[in-house]
Design a protein around this motif. Structure first.
Motif, PDB file in Angstrom:
ATOM      1  N   ARG A  24       0.827  -1.216   0.000  1.00  0.00           N
ATOM      2  CA  ARG A  24       0.000   0.000   0.000  1.00  0.00           C
ATOM      3  C   ARG A  24       0.858   1.261   0.000  1.00  0.00           C
ATOM      4  NH1 ARG A  24      -2.820  -4.190   1.761  1.00  0.00           N
ATOM      5  NH2 ARG A  24      -5.104  -4.169   1.898  1.00  0.00           N
ATOM      6  N   THR A  92      -2.602  -9.233  -3.895  1.00  0.00           N
ATOM      7  CA  THR A  92      -2.767  -7.847  -3.413  1.00  0.00           C
ATOM      8  C   THR A  92      -2.425  -6.865  -4.528  1.00  0.00           C
ATOM      9  OG1 THR A  92      -2.111  -8.640  -1.230  1.00  0.00           O
ATOM     10  CG2 THR A  92      -2.172  -6.268  -1.540  1.00  0.00           C
ATOM     11  N   SER A 164     -13.120  -9.064   2.577  1.00  0.00           N
ATOM     12  CA  SER A 164     -11.822  -9.097   1.904  1.00  0.00           C
ATOM     13  C   SER A 164     -11.236  -7.701   1.831  1.00  0.00           C
ATOM     14  CB  SER A 164     -11.985  -9.654   0.482  1.00  0.00           C
ATOM     15  OG  SER A 164     -10.887  -9.254  -0.316  1.00  0.00           O
TER      16      SER A 164
HETATM   17  C1  S3P Z   1      -4.417  -8.922   2.006  1.00  0.00           C
HETATM   18  C2  S3P Z   1      -5.682  -9.355   2.306  1.00  0.00           C
HETATM   19  C3  S3P Z   1      -6.033 -10.758   2.524  1.00  0.00           C
HETATM   20  C4  S3P Z   1      -4.794 -11.599   2.804  1.00  0.00           C
HETATM   21  C5  S3P Z   1      -3.682 -11.304   1.849  1.00  0.00           C
HETATM   22  C6  S3P Z   1      -3.265  -9.850   1.941  1.00  0.00           C
HETATM   23  C7  S3P Z   1      -4.188  -7.493   1.767  1.00  0.00           C
HETATM   24  O1  S3P Z   1      -6.655 -11.259   1.359  1.00  0.00           O
HETATM   25  O2  S3P Z   1      -5.123 -12.959   2.759  1.00  0.00           O
HETATM   26  O3  S3P Z   1      -2.553 -12.115   2.132  1.00  0.00           O
HETATM   27  O4  S3P Z   1      -3.019  -7.046   1.779  1.00  0.00           O
HETATM   28  O5  S3P Z   1      -5.179  -6.771   1.576  1.00  0.00           O
HETATM   29  P1  S3P Z   1      -8.243 -11.075   1.070  1.00  0.00           P
HETATM   30  O6  S3P Z   1      -8.530  -9.652   0.892  1.00  0.00           O
HETATM   31  O7  S3P Z   1      -8.476 -11.858  -0.187  1.00  0.00           O
HETATM   32  O8  S3P Z   1      -8.920 -11.665   2.263  1.00  0.00           O
END
Ligand code: S3P
Length: 430
Positions: A24, A92, A164
């Motif tokens: 991010r 991501t 998510s």
């Molecule tokens: C993440 C969100 C999660 C996580 C992934 C990283 C992120 O996934 O499992 O490793 O950085 O926003 P989901 O948004 O699919 O749950």
């Protein structure tokens, strides 16, 4: 790579920077005005994919190791890349960048490795299309490669069917550019790093329970982002410390954002001796040192709103449950099936091969702990968290555990085996 039983793990370790926050910080830095200085940036393959995508869109990024400088060009400063953007193995990168690309006045193709080309993208295509972007899956299977034709977006109120953070963040990033207000409501609160960081960069964003709302408010401003250690990487040492008799490990500078700290709560609920010291906060993200000691554990139930707070730690928790008395139930976790591998199927087959009592369910697993595990040949399916989970489990099993594709840890923790070796007293692995 091969692992065998060790007497104990002891010492102090510093895990690398948080993967979610590292991604991010580059993305927001690229679309902010001015320079963003990121310290303790995770030099894992996934975050390097994000850097490379933004460099292809004309953003100058100096990667000096743990410090990264992103010379942002503002919301509309990205250039059309000369070739498809390669997101590698990173969900991501793929999902969040789609939110930004939806608002650019150029079209682009987004692709990645074999695993990324099997992961569901309809979950971001739906809301971004509702906002006005034209996104198609080139194979017409709801997966990457995606073609994204950005344009003028309008705000929506999106009720996400899944909790998510990647979906939520894609919509909020698109919302930065949209006319009017954009909000996302999730069934349970997922990690809120995007919301905290957007605020830090000067966006007009507010959050109430499971809803985040953003309004376009002019340019973001480059800033300083100190990345805390990744609790998802710390989880392997946390579990190892609890599982292996005689262990005591201090894990330094770990992010303990309450939307990510489910692993700490579950370990404590299982009877684990886990203490936090030196709790502090920098740029909105809390961090602490974690002290863990070997403990007698008992089973527990993990489900509902707790799941998004420890989604990436569930493979390690399933293995930890094999060392706890009684039954551990993991439910409401069907999302595990669409990660870098099907983490329910892969954990059930790997732990069964090691002699564990584990059953697969539609949305989770049931583990009865207390059986002694033995070594086995485990296919990581090139899933970094699976490789690290079985490396730790192999340290508490009789005989030898061999992990195929062990090098995939470079996705989130390139020095994992080196750091693990440093904590091993008296044992060995090759
Ligand atoms: C993440 C969100 C999660 C996580 C992934 C990283 C992120 O996934 O499992 O490793 O950085 O926003 P989901 O948004 O699919 O749950």
């Amino acid at each position: 790579m091969k692992f065998s039983k060790v007497p104990s793990l002891r010492g102090e370790i510093t895990v690398p920077g948080d993967k979610s926050i590292s991604h991010r910080s580059v993305m927001l830095g690229a679309i902010a005005k001015g320079t963003t200085e990121i310290t303790n940036f995770l030099q894992g393959a996934d975050c390097l994919s994000t850097i490379s995508c933004f460099r292809s869109m004309g953003i100058e990024i100096q990667n000096e190791g743990s410090r990264v400088l992103v010379h942002g060009k503002g919301l509309k400063g990205l250039k059309r890349p000369g070739s498809p953007l390669d997101c590698g193995n990173s969900g991501t990168t793929t999902r969040l960048i789609s939110g930004i690309l939806s608002a650019q006045d150029f079209d682009v193709i987004l692709t990645g490795d074999d695993s990324i080309q099997k992961r569901p993208m309809k979950r971001i295509m739906d809301p971004l299309s509702q906002m006005g972007a034209r996104i198609t899956s080139l194979q017409n299977n709801g997966c990457a490669p995606l073609s994204i034709q950005g344009g003028i977006l309008h705000g929506i109120h999106y009720a996400s069917p899944v909790a998510s953070a990647q979906v939520k963040s894609a919509v909020l990033l698109a919302g930065l550019y949209a006319q009017g207000e954009t909000s996302v409501t999730e069934p349970y609160l997922s990690r809120n790093h995007s919301e905290l960081m957007l605020k830090h960069f000067g966006a007009d964003i507010r959050c109430e329970v499971c809803t985040a709302t953003i309004r376009p408010a002019g340019e973001l401003s480059g800033c300083r982002i100190p990345v805390p250690g990744d609790i998802s990487s710390a989880a392997f040492f946390l579990a190892a410390g609890l599982m292996i008799p005689g262990s005591e490990i201090r894990i330094k500078n770990v992010g303990i954002n309450p939307t990510r700290d489910g692993i700490l709560k579950v370990c404590q609920a299982m009877g684990g001796d886990v203490t936090l010291t030196d709790v502090r906060k920098d740029s909105g993200e809390p961090a602490a040192d974690i002290l863990v000691r070997h403990s007698a554990l008992h089973g527990t139930t993990i489900g509902q709103g707790m799941i998004p707070t420890l989604i990436d730690e569930l493979p390690m928790l399933a293995a930890l449950a094999c060392f706890a008395e009684g039954e551990t139930i993991i439910r409401d976790a069907a999302e595990l099936k669409v990660k870098e591998s099907n983490r329910i199927a892969v954990m059930v087959s790997g732990l069964s091969a090691m002699g564990a009592d584990i059953r697969e369910n539609e949305d989770g697993m049931i583990i009865r702990g207390g059986r002694e595990l033995h070594g086995a040949r485990i296919d990581s399916h090139l899933d970094h968290r699976i490789a690290m989970t079985f490396a730790i489990t192999g340290l508490c099993a009789q005989g030898e555990t061999e992990i195929l594709g062990a090098e995939c840890v470079n996705i989130s923790y390139p020095n994992f085996y080196r750091d693990l070796k440093r904590c091993v007293s008296g044992g060995a692995f090759q």
